[in-house]
Design a protein around this motif. Structure first.
Motif, PDB file in Angstrom:
ATOM      1  N   ILE A   5       0.845  -1.202   0.000  1.00  9.64           N
ATOM      2  CA  ILE A   5       0.000   0.000   0.000  1.00  9.64           C
ATOM      3  C   ILE A   5       0.878   1.249   0.000  1.00  9.64           C
ATOM      4  CG2 ILE A   5      -1.656   1.335   1.359  1.00  9.64           C
ATOM      5  CD1 ILE A   5      -2.880  -1.357   2.223  1.00  9.64           C
ATOM      6  N   ILE A   6       1.927   1.252   0.794  1.00 11.35           N
ATOM      7  CA  ILE A   6       2.844   2.401   0.828  1.00 11.35           C
ATOM      8  C   ILE A   6       3.475   2.608  -0.540  1.00 11.35           C
ATOM      9  CG2 ILE A   6       5.016   3.256   1.799  1.00 11.35           C
ATOM     10  CD1 ILE A   6       4.173   1.820   4.421  1.00 11.35           C
ATOM     11  N   ILE A   7       3.883   1.531  -1.175  1.00 12.01           N
ATOM     12  CA  ILE A   7       4.473   1.631  -2.513  1.00 12.01           C
ATOM     13  C   ILE A   7       3.449   2.166  -3.501  1.00 12.01           C
ATOM     14  CG2 ILE A   7       5.380   0.288  -4.456  1.00 12.01           C
ATOM     15  CD1 ILE A   7       6.728  -1.526  -2.304  1.00 12.01           C
ATOM     16  N   GLU A   8       2.212   1.675  -3.435  1.00 18.05           N
ATOM     17  CA  GLU A   8       1.169   2.143  -4.346  1.00 18.05           C
ATOM     18  C   GLU A   8       0.874   3.625  -4.143  1.00 18.05           C
ATOM     19  OE1 GLU A   8      -3.288   0.918  -5.897  1.00 18.05           O
ATOM     20  OE2 GLU A   8      -2.350  -0.267  -4.319  1.00 18.05           O
ATOM     21  N   VAL A   9       0.871   4.067  -2.894  1.00 14.76           N
ATOM     22  CA  VAL A   9       0.654   5.488  -2.599  1.00 14.76           C
ATOM     23  C   VAL A   9       1.748   6.329  -3.243  1.00 14.76           C
ATOM     24  CG1 VAL A   9       0.669   7.211  -0.752  1.00 14.76           C
ATOM     25  CG2 VAL A   9      -0.642   5.113  -0.478  1.00 14.76           C
ATOM     26  N   MET A  10       2.981   5.912  -3.071  1.00  9.08           N
ATOM     27  CA  MET A  10       4.101   6.668  -3.641  1.00  9.08           C
ATOM     28  C   MET A  10       4.059   6.654  -5.168  1.00  9.08           C
ATOM     29  SD  MET A  10       5.500   8.120  -1.186  1.00  9.08           S
ATOM     30  CE  MET A  10       6.765   8.884  -2.176  1.00  9.08           C
ATOM     31  N   VAL A  11       3.658   5.540  -5.757  1.00  6.82           N
ATOM     32  CA  VAL A  11       3.545   5.462  -7.214  1.00  6.82           C
ATOM     33  C   VAL A  11       2.489   6.439  -7.705  1.00  6.82           C
ATOM     34  CG1 VAL A  11       2.798   3.976  -9.125  1.00  6.82           C
ATOM     35  CG2 VAL A  11       4.436   3.116  -7.443  1.00  6.82           C
ATOM     36  N   LYS A  12       1.322   6.455  -7.060  1.00  6.04           N
ATOM     37  CA  LYS A  12       0.259   7.392  -7.456  1.00  6.04           C
ATOM     38  C   LYS A  12       0.743   8.838  -7.318  1.00  6.04           C
ATOM     39  CE  LYS A  12      -3.146   4.549  -8.293  1.00  6.04           C
ATOM     40  NZ  LYS A  12      -3.720   4.430  -9.624  1.00  6.04           N
ATOM     41  N   PHE A  13       1.451   9.114  -6.239  1.00  3.00           N
ATOM     42  CA  PHE A  13       1.973  10.464  -6.007  1.00  3.00           C
ATOM     43  C   PHE A  13       2.967  10.859  -7.100  1.00  3.00           C
ATOM     44  CE2 PHE A  13       5.032  13.352  -3.894  1.00  3.00           C
ATOM     45  CZ  PHE A  13       4.163  14.367  -3.566  1.00  3.00           C
ATOM     46  N   GLU A  14       3.901   9.973  -7.411  1.00  2.00           N
ATOM     47  CA  GLU A  14       4.908  10.262  -8.442  1.00  2.00           C
ATOM     48  C   GLU A  14       4.274  10.377  -9.828  1.00  2.00           C
ATOM     49  OE1 GLU A  14       8.041  11.087  -7.968  1.00  2.00           O
ATOM     50  OE2 GLU A  14       7.879  10.814  -5.810  1.00  2.00           O
ATOM     51  N   ILE A  15       3.263   9.569 -10.100  1.00  2.00           N
ATOM     52  CA  ILE A  15       2.550   9.689 -11.380  1.00  2.00           C
ATOM     53  C   ILE A  15       1.866  11.046 -11.456  1.00  2.00           C
ATOM     54  CG2 ILE A  15       0.576   8.831 -12.712  1.00  2.00           C
ATOM     55  CD1 ILE A  15       1.394   5.997 -11.813  1.00  2.00           C
ATOM     56  N   GLY A  16       1.293  11.490 -10.340  1.00  2.00           N
ATOM     57  CA  GLY A  16       0.673  12.814 -10.306  1.00  2.00           C
ATOM     58  C   GLY A  16       1.668  13.915 -10.645  1.00  2.00           C
ATOM     59  N   ILE A  17       2.868  13.823 -10.103  1.00  2.00           N
ATOM     60  CA  ILE A  17       3.913  14.805 -10.404  1.00  2.00           C
ATOM     61  C   ILE A  17       4.267  14.758 -11.887  1.00  2.00           C
ATOM     62  CG2 ILE A  17       6.352  15.370 -10.028  1.00  2.00           C
ATOM     63  CD1 ILE A  17       5.946  14.467  -7.098  1.00  2.00           C
ATOM     64  N   ALA A  18       4.444  13.551 -12.428  1.00  2.00           N
ATOM     65  CA  ALA A  18       4.806  13.410 -13.842  1.00  2.00           C
ATOM     66  C   ALA A  18       3.704  13.946 -14.752  1.00  2.00           C
ATOM     67  CB  ALA A  18       5.091  11.941 -14.164  1.00  2.00           C
ATOM     68  N   LEU A  19       2.466  13.645 -14.431  1.00  2.00           N
ATOM     69  CA  LEU A  19       1.348  14.132 -15.250  1.00  2.00           C
ATOM     70  C   LEU A  19       1.273  15.653 -15.230  1.00  2.00           C
ATOM     71  CD1 LEU A  19      -1.349  11.492 -14.289  1.00  2.00           C
ATOM     72  CD2 LEU A  19      -0.282  11.789 -16.540  1.00  2.00           C
ATOM     73  N   HIS A  20       1.521  16.244 -14.083  1.00  2.00           N
ATOM     74  CA  HIS A  20       1.514  17.702 -14.002  1.00  2.00           C
ATOM     75  C   HIS A  20       2.597  18.293 -14.893  1.00  2.00           C
ATOM     76  CE1 HIS A  20       2.612  21.651 -12.215  1.00  2.00           C
ATOM     77  NE2 HIS A  20       1.332  21.810 -12.449  1.00  2.00           N
ATOM     78  N   LYS A  21       3.778  17.704 -14.856  1.00  2.00           N
ATOM     79  CA  LYS A  21       4.882  18.195 -15.692  1.00  2.00           C
ATOM     80  C   LYS A  21       4.569  18.050 -17.170  1.00  2.00           C
ATOM     81  CE  LYS A  21       8.541  17.492 -12.324  1.00  2.00           C
ATOM     82  NZ  LYS A  21       9.758  16.759 -11.962  1.00  2.00           N
ATOM     83  N   LEU A  22       3.731  17.063 -17.515  1.00  2.00           N
ATOM     84  CA  LEU A  22       3.327  16.859 -18.909  1.00  2.00           C
ATOM     85  C   LEU A  22       2.150  17.752 -19.303  1.00  2.00           C
ATOM     86  CD1 LEU A  22       3.543  12.971 -19.086  1.00  2.00           C
ATOM     87  CD2 LEU A  22       5.052  14.613 -20.232  1.00  2.00           C
ATOM     88  N   GLY A  23       1.659  18.532 -18.351  1.00  7.54           N
ATOM     89  CA  GLY A  23       0.544  19.427 -18.641  1.00  7.54           C
ATOM     90  C   GLY A  23      -0.817  18.775 -18.469  1.00  7.54           C
ATOM     91  N   ARG A  24      -0.862  17.589 -17.937  1.00  6.17           N
ATOM     92  CA  ARG A  24      -2.125  16.868 -17.728  1.00  6.17           C
ATOM     93  C   ARG A  24      -2.574  17.045 -16.284  1.00  6.17           C
ATOM     94  NH1 ARG A  24      -1.041  11.031 -19.933  1.00  6.17           N
ATOM     95  NH2 ARG A  24      -3.105  10.753 -19.001  1.00  6.17           N
ATOM     96  N   LYS A  25      -2.930  18.279 -15.966  1.00  4.21           N
ATOM     97  CA  LYS A  25      -3.215  18.649 -14.584  1.00  4.21           C
ATOM     98  C   LYS A  25      -4.443  17.942 -14.008  1.00  4.21           C
ATOM     99  CE  LYS A  25      -0.818  23.020 -14.990  1.00  4.21           C
ATOM    100  NZ  LYS A  25      -0.174  22.695 -16.248  1.00  4.21           N
ATOM    101  N   GLU A  26      -5.492  17.780 -14.818  1.00  5.53           N
ATOM    102  CA  GLU A  26      -6.687  17.100 -14.324  1.00  5.53           C
ATOM    103  C   GLU A  26      -6.361  15.664 -13.932  1.00  5.53           C
ATOM    104  OE1 GLU A  26      -6.565  18.725 -17.243  1.00  5.53           O
ATOM    105  OE2 GLU A  26      -8.018  20.347 -17.117  1.00  5.53           O
ATOM    106  N   ASP A  27      -5.558  14.990 -14.759  1.00 12.63           N
ATOM    107  CA  ASP A  27      -5.159  13.621 -14.448  1.00 12.63           C
ATOM    108  C   ASP A  27      -4.266  13.577 -13.209  1.00 12.63           C
ATOM    109  OD1 ASP A  27      -6.552  12.526 -16.621  1.00 12.63           O
ATOM    110  OD2 ASP A  27      -4.859  12.850 -17.975  1.00 12.63           O
TER     111      ASP A  27
END
Length: 72
Positions: A5-27
């Motif tokens: 669960i901790i790993i999944e939380v961190m993955v979701k968090f890091e994906i959120g950062i990557a999506l923001h950098k790609l301009g996909r803010k809603e995602d």
């Protein structure tokens, strides 16, 4: 199990950062929300989601105001 669960939380968090950098803010907001659902005590996800929501809402208001000729 907790470790996954901790790993999944961190993955979701890091994906959120990557999506923001790609301009996909809603995602990005969705992934931050998913991280929060998995771990409601994960403060960084709240902070990033809140910051991006503020920016997103501000831009939406600005675009809407420009269409109406209110905002210069």
């Amino acid at each position: 199990m907790l470790r996954f669960i901790i790993i999944e939380v961190m993955v979701k968090f890091e994906i959120g950062i990557a999506l923001h950098k790609l301009g996909r803010k809603e995602d990005a907001i969705i992934d931050y929300s998913n991280a929060i659902e998995l771990n409601p005590q994960f403060a960084n996800a709240y902070v990033n989601r809140g910051n991006f929501l503020e920016i997103y809402v501000r831009k939406c208001i600005e675009r809407s105001s420009k269409k109406r000729g209110i905002y210069s």
